[in-house]
Design an enzyme around this catalytic site. Sequence first.
Site, mmCIF file in Angstrom:
data_model
loop_
_atom_site.group_PDB
_atom_site.id
_atom_site.type_symbol
_atom_site.label_atom_id
_atom_site.label_comp_id
_atom_site.label_asym_id
_atom_site.label_seq_id
_atom_site.Cartn_x
_atom_site.Cartn_y
_atom_site.Cartn_z
ATOM 1 C CG HIS A 1 -3.643 13.789 -3.366
ATOM 2 N ND1 HIS A 1 -2.635 13.795 -4.304
ATOM 3 C CD2 HIS A 1 -3.593 12.572 -2.792
ATOM 4 C CE1 HIS A 1 -2.001 12.640 -4.280
ATOM 5 N NE2 HIS A 1 -2.584 11.857 -3.375
ATOM 6 C CG HIS B 1 -4.825 11.493 -7.430
ATOM 7 N ND1 HIS B 1 -5.277 11.742 -6.162
ATOM 8 C CD2 HIS B 1 -4.273 10.260 -7.394
ATOM 9 C CE1 HIS B 1 -5.020 10.712 -5.393
ATOM 10 N NE2 HIS B 1 -4.410 9.788 -6.113
ATOM 11 C CB CYS C 1 3.252 -5.518 1.353
ATOM 12 S SG CYS C 1 2.709 -3.851 1.807
ATOM 13 C CB CYS D 1 2.479 -3.234 -2.185
ATOM 14 S SG CYS D 1 3.568 -2.083 -1.389
ATOM 15 C CB CYS E 1 6.510 -3.086 2.642
ATOM 16 S SG CYS E 1 5.944 -1.881 1.437
ATOM 17 C CG HIS F 1 2.585 0.321 2.531
ATOM 18 N ND1 HIS F 1 2.847 -0.182 1.287
ATOM 19 C CD2 HIS F 1 1.493 1.119 2.396
ATOM 20 C CE1 HIS F 1 1.935 0.269 0.431
ATOM 21 N NE2 HIS F 1 1.116 1.053 1.076
#
Length: 633
Positions: free
Chosen positions: A19, A22, A127, A130, A144, A147
């Site tokens: 997307h 990036h 997590c 992660c 977390c 998230h």
Amino acid sequence: MAKRFYVTTPIYYVNAAPHIGHAYTTIVADVLKRFYILRGYDTFFLTGTDEHGDKIVAAAKEAGQSPQAYADRISGLFRELWPKLNITNDDFIRTTDPKHKKTVQRILEQVNANGDIYFSEYEGRYCFGCERFYTDRELVDGKCPDHLTEPQVIKEANYFFRMSKYQDWLISYIHEHPDFIRPERYRNEVLSFLSEPLEDLCISRPRSRLDWGIPLPFDEDYVTYVWFDALINYVSGIGYPDGDLFNKFWPYAQHLVAKDILKPHGIYWPCMLKAAGIEPYQHLNVHGYWNINEGKMSKSLGNVVRPLDLVSIYGLDAFRYFLMREMVFGLDSEFSEEALVGRINADLANDLGNLLQRSLTMVQRYLDGQVPEKVHPQPEDDELREFVLSTVDQYEALMTEMSFHKALILVWELIGRLNKYIDTMAPWVLAKEDRVRLESVLYHIIETLKIISVLIWPVMPASAEKMQEQLGLEKKGSGLCLDDVRNWGAQRSMRAVVKGEALFPRVEMKRERGPEAKEKKMEQGKKALISFGEFQKLDLRVATILEAEKIPKSKKLVKLTVDMGEQRTIVAGVAEHYRAEDMVGKQVVVVANLEPAKLMGVESQGMLLAAEDENGVHLLVPDKKVIPGSKVR
Ligand code: MSP
């Protein structure tokens, strides 16, 4: 120091398609590489994909593919995207490449031989998003922070990297090298992490739990933790431990990342390098996030912006310019298509585009396209020349310190200055009265435009090269350098200027709108045949509508609760064709594996299939009652 420059992007996870986030980091890397080429540096640019770990296994499973086949496919999306964005990476590394695996194992052996790896039982909160253990201190309300989920308690025997041993060294190193991590806010953030005791890093995962990774060279029952594996790409990608490339470029390494991955890059990686006996990288350059409507872009929110969608409508260079001009490197930025269109029309079409067109027209009209070789400058011409040369120096300084938006503002100040010079000198009056003055003025205009074309080349390479073509420059693009530019007048036009197509036409907000867009889409639809395998990826199911209600303030949307083996919420755009109450009890066909998307604040977990003709929209329904959740083949 030799004139060398090595730039890297993060290697992107293959659990989602690329997307604009990036694209941004990768375009920044490309702009930097091109800027260093202009400075006469030898450059190397590495990007790639991160393919191991839980996240990828889960995504592959969801797509019904093996991790390898899945990684091949998504990695291919990244690899194929970059040339379309005129990205000139010199290599593309995948963590599944055999040469990368070899280097990871080699470094693990070095760190182990150094006594920095030990085996221990550990119980912690893990997590899966992660892919790491969290300390209680790091959790927010037990969750977390990234998230917003509660990590699972996992007890396992694992290998640990003695990272704590390097804490004091790293603190001193950062103090001694103030621009090691930049901008400063991120350096301070890392120092603040380091003000608390640094824990050792768990660097293995038992194969009984996760098999998709690089086996530890000293214990085949374990694979390497994905971050320990991934960070090493920056040296494996240039051939470590062998190879001239590593020796040549590593001392000049500059990493580019967003703030999400500051900790692994600012802490784990320098400690890993130190333990492996490798010099630290030169700079870690950290940028902020592109947000949409003040929130993070994410698949589950359905607000992901794909670079090629924008490029196909507004053009590549306009997109690259917008990203570089709009974001203050280091801070978050808001992405909006309105702002993109605004910048194209104001900066590109109006300011630069018009300036070029009017200048070329004058040289053609008054001088038959021939720029004179020798002129007699007057004080106003010298003033312009000095302004240009000081712009070049300031531009170089700003680009070097990653202040891209300021460097572009500066170039646009020069564009403004040149427009003013033209208005004041009024070549159209000189054409009638003073041929000698006319020649000098037009010469200075064209000379300034050549320099502008060089300064914009890193950001808008294709347009800069077209501009250079129109200006009649013999050398173009990477053939030019900042020193040429400083040598005023050295870049002779080898032939007449040629007024070509307008480089930056005005645009309108036209994404997915208007009959042409629709027609184009249908045309593309016809051409784009899919394979049976691709068709099989669609999960179509029969669902029974349990409840239906029109979404207030929306003309088209209806919120449906459906039974398809499980209960789901689906938002459908059929309110203009069906009354909500008439839909209850109907059986419909639903795309069950579509990314959820938020529509008018309601999350839609699938999509209804309907046929559309001139009489309206008609739901696709089975001709007999079927069991809810049945697959449609
Ligand atoms: N695989 C790891 C990186 C390993 S590097 C040794 C990873 N991958 S990722 O696919 O999640 O990419 C994260 C990076 O993508 C960010 O650091 C940034 O470069 C880019 N971006 C992703 N979303 C972004 C925004 N919304 N805005 C700006 N950049 C973003 O983390």
